[in-house]
Write an enzyme that holds these catalytic residues in place. Structure first.
Site, PDB file in Angstrom:
ATOM      1  N   VAL A  89     -52.993  19.129 -21.310  1.00 28.07           N
ATOM      2  CA  VAL A  89     -54.226  18.512 -21.798  1.00 28.07           C
ATOM      3  C   VAL A  89     -54.278  18.771 -23.301  1.00 28.07           C
ATOM      4  CG1 VAL A  89     -55.630  18.391 -19.722  1.00 28.07           C
ATOM      5  CG2 VAL A  89     -55.445  20.556 -20.912  1.00 28.07           C
ATOM      6  N   SER A 209     -57.009  11.990 -31.013  1.00 26.79           N
ATOM      7  CA  SER A 209     -57.744  12.732 -32.044  1.00 26.79           C
ATOM      8  C   SER A 209     -57.608  12.125 -33.433  1.00 26.79           C
ATOM      9  CB  SER A 209     -57.265  14.184 -32.088  1.00 26.79           C
ATOM     10  OG  SER A 209     -55.880  14.230 -32.387  1.00 26.79           O
ATOM     11  N   ASP A 210     -56.659  11.212 -33.591  1.00 27.33           N
ATOM     12  CA  ASP A 210     -56.463  10.542 -34.878  1.00 27.33           C
ATOM     13  C   ASP A 210     -55.690   9.257 -34.625  1.00 27.33           C
ATOM     14  OD1 ASP A 210     -53.379  11.269 -35.654  1.00 27.33           O
ATOM     15  OD2 ASP A 210     -54.343  12.907 -34.568  1.00 27.33           O
TER      16      ASP A 210
END
Length: 244
Positions: A89, A209-210
């Protein structure tokens, strides 16, 4: 059994493990989804916990960053601690525009530019694939709304695992996108190869996340908290009978 990187005693790990990269995320998972969690290892500050998830034994252990690190921890878990399934994860960078910030990617396969896999069997480029049962369970869990309904979407398909975090390669990402690749990260291919070699099963469930196409990214604080949906989806993939 104490290994070079894990100080847990025999039986300290459950057969199923969630594996974030960051030790702080491991602690957060233990605090938020495990019941009666106890610390079982903290060698080099890499923390591992064991507790229960909805009545079922479950452990969490950080992997560190990159294929060499995740390979070490996954090998020791599979080979010495009786672990049978590991779900990573972690975070990833989105590649196509359709994959947005905070979306979740279930990585069915992991392309890679690393030479690690080629060292396992001379002359063979291994296919780095998730375990089908785990990937299918994650897909069903997403359809059932595990981890929340409206909001970020779940994408299912291949990712790209690389050794290079800062190397800019726009042409490469264009080619990967043309071949259906959803995101870039640094561990999945190593985990999948290790599971295959050790007779285990593995999956990666990743929070975006980006993005490689534009300057958009979660802050460090957001990275700590905005992966809860992926964690719930991963745990539900391990234990689909817990879907309420």
């Amino acid at each position: 059994m104490v290994t070079a990187h894990i100080s847990a005693a025999p039986g300290d790990f459950a057969p199923d493990v969630l594996m974030p990269g960051d030790p702080r995320r491991a602690r957060r998972i233990a605090d938020t989804i495990l019941q009666d969690a106890r610390l079982v290892t903290d060698v080099r500050g890499v923390e591992g916990y064991t507790g229960t998830y909805r009545g079922v034994p479950l452990s969490v252990l950080a992997s560190g960053m990159g294929m060499p690190s995740v390979t070490i921890y996954a090998t020791e878990l599979f080979r010495f601690y009786g672990v049978r399934r590991i779900v990573r994860v972690g975070t990833a960078g989105g590649i196509p525009a359709s994959v947005g910030l905070r979306d979740v990617v279930v990585a069915t396969a992991a392309h890679t530019d690393s030479a690690m896999g080629s060292r396992r069997i001379d002359g063979v480029h291994l296919s780095h694939a998730a375990s089908f049962d785990l990937a299918a369970a994650a897909a069903r869990a997403a359809e059932a709304g595990a981890g929340g309904g409206a909001g970020p979407r779940t994408h299912i398909g291949p990712v790209f695992t690389t050794d290079h975090f800062y190397l800019e390669r726009p042409a490469l990402f264009e080619r990967l996108e043309a071949h259906g690749t959803l995101a870039v990260e640094m561990e999945a291919a190593g985990l999948y190869a290790t599971a295959a070699a050790e007779g285990g099963r593995a999956l990666a469930v990743l929070t975006v996340s980006d993005h490689v196409r534009h300057a958009e990214a979660l802050t460090p604080a957001e990275r700590e908290t905005d992966f809860d949906r992926a964690v719930t989806l991963a745990a539900t993939a391990l234990f689909p009978e817990t879907i309420s």
